[in-house]
Design a protein around this motif. Structure first.
Motif, PDB file in Angstrom:
ATOM      1  N   LEU A  37       0.791  -1.291  -0.035  1.00 35.36           N
ATOM      2  CA  LEU A  37       0.173   0.017  -0.134  1.00 35.36           C
ATOM      3  C   LEU A  37       0.945   1.391   0.092  1.00 35.36           C
ATOM      4  N   ILE A  60      -3.338   6.391   0.437  1.00 41.32           N
ATOM      5  CA  ILE A  60      -4.765   6.483   0.720  1.00 41.32           C
ATOM      6  C   ILE A  60      -5.285   7.890   0.467  1.00 41.32           C
ATOM      7  N   SER A  79     -12.452   8.684   8.962  1.00 38.04           N
ATOM      8  CA  SER A  79     -11.399   8.162   8.123  1.00 38.04           C
ATOM      9  C   SER A  79     -10.033   8.308   8.538  1.00 38.04           C
ATOM     10  N   ALA A  97      -7.617   4.831   7.980  1.00 37.27           N
ATOM     11  CA  ALA A  97      -6.452   5.068   7.857  1.00 37.27           C
ATOM     12  C   ALA A  97      -5.323   4.476   8.700  1.00 37.27           C
ATOM     13  N   THR A 110      -1.350   9.312   3.766  1.00 39.79           N
ATOM     14  CA  THR A 110      -2.970   9.582   3.469  1.00 39.79           C
ATOM     15  C   THR A 110      -3.152  10.827   3.253  1.00 39.79           C
ATOM     16  N   MET A 124     -12.871   6.465  -0.577  1.00 44.01           N
ATOM     17  CA  MET A 124     -11.453   6.100  -0.378  1.00 44.01           C
ATOM     18  C   MET A 124     -10.972   5.372  -1.250  1.00 44.01           C
ATOM     19  N   LEU A 149      -7.240   3.510  -2.607  1.00 44.95           N
ATOM     20  CA  LEU A 149      -6.048   2.886  -2.103  1.00 44.95           C
ATOM     21  C   LEU A 149      -5.240   2.642  -3.312  1.00 44.95           C
TER      22      LEU A 149
END
Length: 377
Positions: free
Chosen positions: A164, A167, A196, A200, A242, A257, A259
């Motif tokens: 990842l 975000i 949120s 995160a 993020t 959202m 990713l």
């Protein structure tokens, strides 16, 4: 079987918690086939919730499915604290005092509306009351109980799209009327972002705020300071970033959202209101067919049901409390960045470059101009 006491009958108590409680109790009584109904039947007492507010509803405005009391002492006389869950839906500024009053009456199970506090000091006061009276305290966090969040978490955990990296969250809602009429939140950071930021942290781990900004909500000559927009950037310790943007004067609703991974992207849309409780998830692996699904996602229902089940099973809520405390710390840091970064913030001795990092000092006042700029001094 657990009874319910709603303390605070504003929008959160009457318009969010109460309808969910009514629905869960009705489902349990009807023996419905929805997921979780069997569990609901084992945790919810049949009696309607009791409600209390320092500003009681005007005469003739009784709320169906709710029995109101005039004092907390009267609530204590009607309920057994050993089998009662208190929904603390008062504004976040003075929760510790109300929590202490309820604890002294013998109540020990609490579901506290988000955010846990307006700053780290408020969280510390709440933690002190919790520890002094041995309370079991959970925090309302629907997005952490969301089916969409669970699926996004599984994508991250599985590693099927690689690491990842980023975000991106958009939380927009038309809220100008409420902001102009009801000063229930100090800043836009306290409205949508507690949802949120928690997600995160769940997806990417702890981190540090590196940038933040806010603006005022304006309508003609009327100005509500710091209640227009809020945005922050969070650098996670594990390497991801993020970015969250929330617009409370937006003409449209959006809770999305995105990713981004090394090997693909996942785009999720949370339900934007109770009118349509479906979430959307689009997963695009690099070099593979896109996956798209739509599914029911009653996150607040799941949050309340899971919390009651946790109380019934004597679950330890300490880890959830600390996650929400971390959310408050990050939002407090974001507010400090926003105050220091706006035009008009006094530079430190290190010069303008350091002004971006300077939080507002104790005793400083944050004021706004009509054009939305923020001044500290």
């Amino acid at each position: 079987m657990l009874h319910t006491l709603l303390v605070g009958l504003g929008r959160s108590g009457r318009e969010l918690h109460l309808p969910v409680l009514r629905r869960l109790r009705q489902d349990a009584g009807a023996g419905c086939d929805n997921a979780g109904c069997d569990n609901a039947a084992t945790v919810f007492a049949a009696a309607p919730p009791l409600g209390f507010d320092l500003a009681p509803l005007p005469a003739g405005q009784a709320t169906p499915g709710l029995v109101t009391v005039d004092t907390l002492a009267e609530a204590r006389a009607r309920l057994d604290p050993r089998t009662t869950v208190v929904h603390l839906c008062t504004p976040p500024g003075h929760r510790a005092e109300v929590l202490r009053d309820l604890a002294e009456l013998g109540f020990t199970r609490f579901l506290v509306e988000k955010p846990l506090g307006v700053d780290g000091e408020a969280v510390a006061e709440t933690r002190a009351v919790r520890d002094a009276y041995g309370l079991r305290l959970a925090v309302v966090a629907p997005w952490l109980h969301s089916t969409l969040t669970a699926r996004l978490s599984e994508i991250v955990r599985s590693g099927r799209l690689g690491a990842l990296r980023r975000i991106t969250v958009r939380q927009h809602k038309p809220r100008l009327r409420r902001s102009l009429s009801t000063p229930s939140h100090p800043t836009a950071f306290d409205v949508e972002l507690p949802h949120s930021v928690g997600v995160a942290l769940r997806l990417a781990g702890g981190g540090t705020v590196t940038d933040a900004a806010w603006s005022d909500a304006t309508c003609g000559d009327r100005v509500v300071p710091r209640m227009g927009t809020a945005e922050l950037t969070l650098a996670h310790d594990a390497g991801a970033t993020t970015r969250i943007v929330s617009d409370l004067v937006s003409p449209v609703r959006e809770r999305s959202m995105v990713l981004d991974f090394d090997a693909g992207r996942a785009i999720g849309h949370y339900p934007v209101s109770g009118e349509d409780n479906f979430a959307h998830l689009r997963v695009t692996p690099i070099g593979l067919p896109e996956e798209y699904e739509v599914f029911q996602d009653d996150a607040l229902d799941a949050c309340i049901l899971d919390t009651y089940r946790g109380f019934a099973a004597h679950t330890d809520f300490t880890a959830d409390f600390e996650l929400q405390a971390q959310v408050v710390r990050l939002l407090e840091s974001a507010k400090q960045h926003a105050a220091a970064a706006e035009p008009g913030a006094a530079p430190t001795a290190a010069g303008p470059a350091a002004a971006h990092e300077r939080p507002a000092a104790a005793g400083e006042q944050v004021t706004s101009t009509k054009n939305g700029s923020i001044h500290v001094g």
